[in-house]
Design an enzyme around this catalytic site. Structure first.
Site, PDB file in Angstrom:
ATOM      1  N   TYR A 112     -18.373  28.404   3.290  1.00 15.59           N
ATOM      2  CA  TYR A 112     -17.817  28.761   4.603  1.00 15.59           C
ATOM      3  C   TYR A 112     -16.690  29.775   4.445  1.00 15.59           C
ATOM      4  O   TYR A 112     -15.851  29.664   3.546  1.00 15.59           O
ATOM      5  CB  TYR A 112     -17.264  27.512   5.300  1.00 15.59           C
ATOM      6  CG  TYR A 112     -16.468  27.814   6.564  1.00 15.59           C
ATOM      7  CD1 TYR A 112     -17.093  27.852   7.803  1.00 15.59           C
ATOM      8  CD2 TYR A 112     -15.096  28.081   6.506  1.00 15.59           C
ATOM      9  CE1 TYR A 112     -16.372  28.143   8.955  1.00 15.59           C
ATOM     10  CE2 TYR A 112     -14.373  28.372   7.643  1.00 15.59           C
ATOM     11  CZ  TYR A 112     -15.012  28.396   8.876  1.00 15.59           C
ATOM     12  OH  TYR A 112     -14.307  28.703  10.006  1.00 15.59           O
ATOM     13  N   GLU A 200     -16.393  33.698  12.044  1.00 18.69           N
ATOM     14  CA  GLU A 200     -16.856  32.637  11.156  1.00 18.69           C
ATOM     15  C   GLU A 200     -18.174  33.022  10.493  1.00 18.69           C
ATOM     16  O   GLU A 200     -19.088  33.499  11.169  1.00 18.69           O
ATOM     17  CB  GLU A 200     -17.084  31.334  11.933  1.00 18.69           C
ATOM     18  CG  GLU A 200     -15.838  30.563  12.262  1.00 18.69           C
ATOM     19  CD  GLU A 200     -16.169  29.185  12.823  1.00 18.69           C
ATOM     20  OE1 GLU A 200     -15.431  28.233  12.496  1.00 18.69           O
ATOM     21  OE2 GLU A 200     -17.153  29.058  13.580  1.00 18.69           O
TER      22      GLU A 200
END
Length: 392
Positions: A112, A200
């Site tokens: 991530y 993101e």
């Protein structure tokens, strides 16, 4: 302002951030053409992905990996037009009107990466985690130490040494470190150049041949900066937004629809938040967030009333105004005119303070309309809750 995944990936490509090859499709014919091209290029698998402004698409059945053209067409037929329900759409779901058909990837690891403004430090923070593919809020709640952070000095920007620190913490191979630095620096530049508020990459993947790639991407932009980005403003998909919120934006009104039955009209975001809190404290629930701003005029007040009345759940209207730039007498005049023009039948409760407040209260009293005025926010909130429940 939110955009779709396929639009976000097009932006990343411009900044040298690797993303899978793919095409957006709005029809089954376009999806078929895109899948044919990807299989013809030698891809062993293709991914058919619903494009809506919500996370959790895979869990809701909106992301399918296929290995034949026939399966690709079948899954496209299943997904396009479906009412996709995820944890972010609510029970009604969101209709899928666009697909992203892209090349499958040989995933080795899911990680991530994310950029967001940390208001506590007034700095942009670059986050990384080994827990890719999961909701980052869930990771933060269950294991906050699993999120690595680098705070960025606004005077000098994100530095390569910070990117290397994050790359090492992610446990990337030595041969991947330099590519990871380039990847992260590209993300940061894209974030700054586009006036993003959120970026993101989840998951940020490593492949079995040691490549790095953004398998998914979410970008939100600062609405107040869109005057600098006419090209980005054109990416807005109004079909993904609540119709009342779209209508409010036409009149420079900051409106967000909620689930309650007490409509709120307030000047100032902080006061609007306090108003929703005190309604909840009084036993009610706000139907919306509506900030008319400090310089609202009669036309905006009328349009605000129209938007509030368009919500069938609304049972009462609570107007909470602290007059500063927007004088209370001006607000009162506009409220009276709007209520008469729109023939408002719902109870209207007001709490008024600030410049020319006595003049404003007199205008309401002389209007011939049945307004209720609370002396304090608590009193006005109690009146609004009672009115919404069918009381006085």
């Amino acid at each position: 302002m939110k955009i779709h995944e396929y639009q976000a990936k097009e932006i990343l490509r411009k900044y040298g951030v690797p993303v899978p090859a793919g095409e957006m499709a709005t029809t089954l014919e376009e999806a078929d053409t895109a899948a044919k091209a990807l299989f013809s290029a030698g891809n062993a698998a293709v991914v058919v992905k619903a494009q809506i402004h919500a996370g959790g698409r895979g869990k809701g059945g909106g992301v399918k990996v296929v290995k034949t053209l026939e399966d690709a067409n079948a899954r496209a037929k299943d997904i396009l037009g479906m009412q996709l329900i995820t944890h972010q759409t609510g029970a009604a779901g969101q209709k899928v009107q666009r697909l992203l058909v892209e090349a499958g990837s040989a995933i080795e690891r899911e990680l991530y990466l994310g950029l967001v403004l940390d208001r506590a430090t007034a700095k942009i923070v670059f986050m990384a985690s080994k827990s890719g593919g999961m909701e980052i809020e869930e990771v933060a709640r269950e294991n906050p130490d699993a999120i690595f952070k680098e705070y960025i000095n606004p005077a000098i920007g994100f530095q390569p040494y910070q990117a290397r620190k994050l790359a090492f913490k992610l446990g990337l191979k030595a041969t991947q470190i330099n590519e990871a630095v380039k990847f992260m620096m590209g993300l940061y530049k894209a974030f700054i150049d586009t006036d993003s508020t959120l970026m993101e990459i989840n998951p940020f993947i490593t492949t079995k041949d040691d490549k790095l790639m953004a398998l998914d991407c979410k970008i939100n932009f600062d609405d107040n900066a869109m005057f600098r980005h006419k090209d980005l403003k054109e990416l807005r998909d109004l079909s993904e937004e609540d119709p009342l919120e779209v209508e409010a934006s036409k009149f420079a009104l900051n409106y967000i629809k909620l689930d309650g039955n007490i409509a709120c009209m307030v000047n100032g975001a902080g006061l609007a938040m306090a108003t929703m809190d005190i309604i909840e404290y009084a036993g009610g629930q706000a139907a919306n967030f509506l900030d008319v701003g400090g310089g609202a005029n009669q036309e905006q007040i009328e349009n605000a009333f129209g938007i509030l009345l368009s919500d069938p759940n609304v049972k009462a209207i609570f107007i909470n105004i602290f007059g500063g730039i927007l004088r209370v007498d001006v607000l009162a005049t506009a409220v009276v005119a709007a209520a008469k023009k729109l023939n408002v039948q719902l109870p209207i409760i007001l709490r008024l303070e600030g410049t020319n407040v006595e003049e404003g209260r007199q205008i309401l009293k002389d209007s011939g309309l049945k307004f209720e005025v609370g002396a304090t926010m608590k009193e006005a909130a109690d009146l609004a809750v009672a009115a919404a429940k069918g009381g006085k």
